[in-house]
Scaffold this motif. Structure first.
Motif, PDB file in Angstrom:
ATOM      1  N   GLU A  35       2.417   1.759  -3.400  1.00  7.88           N
ATOM      2  CA  GLU A  35       1.411   2.257  -4.333  1.00  7.88           C
ATOM      3  C   GLU A  35       1.176   3.750  -4.145  1.00  7.88           C
ATOM      4  N   GLU A  36       1.077   4.182  -2.886  1.00  8.95           N
ATOM      5  CA  GLU A  36       0.843   5.605  -2.597  1.00  8.95           C
ATOM      6  C   GLU A  36       2.055   6.452  -2.986  1.00  8.95           C
ATOM      7  N   SER A  89      -2.321  -4.206  -8.144  1.00 10.61           N
ATOM      8  CA  SER A  89      -3.345  -5.171  -8.552  1.00 10.61           C
ATOM      9  C   SER A  89      -3.484  -5.229 -10.062  1.00 10.61           C
ATOM     10  N   VAL A  90      -3.304  -4.127 -10.770  1.00 13.29           N
ATOM     11  CA  VAL A  90      -3.395  -4.109 -12.229  1.00 13.29           C
ATOM     12  C   VAL A  90      -2.252  -4.911 -12.834  1.00 13.29           C
ATOM     13  N   LYS A 143       0.832  -1.215   0.000  1.00 15.27           N
ATOM     14  CA  LYS A 143       0.000   0.000   0.000  1.00 15.27           C
ATOM     15  C   LYS A 143       0.857   1.252   0.000  1.00 15.27           C
ATOM     16  N   ASP A 160       2.647   6.149  -6.922  1.00 11.70           N
ATOM     17  CA  ASP A 160       1.427   6.310  -7.706  1.00 11.70           C
ATOM     18  C   ASP A 160       1.271   5.181  -8.732  1.00 11.70           C
ATOM     19  N   VAL A 161       1.330   3.951  -8.223  1.00  8.21           N
ATOM     20  CA  VAL A 161       1.150   2.763  -9.052  1.00  8.21           C
ATOM     21  C   VAL A 161       0.061   1.892  -8.448  1.00  8.21           C
ATOM     22  N   ASP A 162      -0.427   0.934  -9.229  1.00  3.39           N
ATOM     23  CA  ASP A 162      -1.446   0.017  -8.744  1.00  3.39           C
ATOM     24  C   ASP A 162      -0.931  -1.406  -8.932  1.00  3.39           C
TER      25      ASP A 162
END
Length: 131
Positions: free
Chosen positions: A28-29, A36-37, A25, A32-34
Motif C-alpha cells: 500500500e505504501e 481495504s477499498v 501495508k 500508493d493504493v488502499d
C-alpha cells in the motif's frame, strides 16, 4: 507463468499471517493504493469477449406470471370457463380467483405458454398482463 512469478507465489504461500499483513501495508505504501477499498467494492470480473453474452443471459427472463387484471361483468362466465380450463380449479375456487382480480392466474410459466393463455383470456374478454 514465468519462473519469477512461480517463486513469488511460493514465497507468498510460506508467509505467516503477521508477515502477510506487513506485506499488504508495504505494498500500500509503495504503490500508493488502499487494499481495504478494493475488498469492500468487490468489483465484478468477467472474461474478455463474453461481456455482452453474459449480460444478455442475466437479463433474459425465463419464467413469467400471468396476471388477470380486469374482468368485465358481462364476460365473467366466459372468462371463468377459460380460467377453470387453465388452472384445473373447481367452480368455486375459479370464481373466487376471477372475482379477486387483479390476481395471478399462473406463475413461473414459459413465455410461449403465457402468451397463449393471455390470448385465450383476452378472446374471452379479460384484461391480462404478463410479468
Amino acid at each position: 507463468m514465468s519462473n519469477k512469478i512461480d517463486e513469488i507465489i511460493d514465497d507468498l504461500k510460506s508467509l505467516s499471517l503477521l508477515e502477510a499483513a506487513e506485506l499488504v501495508k508495504k505494498i500500500e505504501e509503495t504503490f500508493d493504493v488502499d487494499a481495504s477499498v478494493a475488498s469492500q467494492a468487490q468489483p465484478i470480473v468477467m472474461p474478455l469477449g463474453t461481456e455482452t453474452s453474459s449480460i444478455n443471459e442475466a437479463e433474459e427472463k425465463t419464467e413469467f406470471d400471468l396476471i388477470l387484471e380486469e374482468v368485465p361483468a358481462a364476460k365473467k362466465i366466459a372468462i371463468l370457463k377459460v380460467v377453470r380450463s387453465m388452472t384445473g380449479l373447481g367452480l368455486k375456487e375459479a370464481k373466487d380467483l376471477v372475482e379477486s382480480a387483479p390476481k395471478a392466474i399462473k406463475e413461473g410459466i414459459t413465455k410461449e405458454n403465457s402468451e397463449e393463455m393471455k390470448k385465450q383470456l383476452e378472446e374471452a374478454g379479460a384484461k391480462v398482463t404478463i410479468k
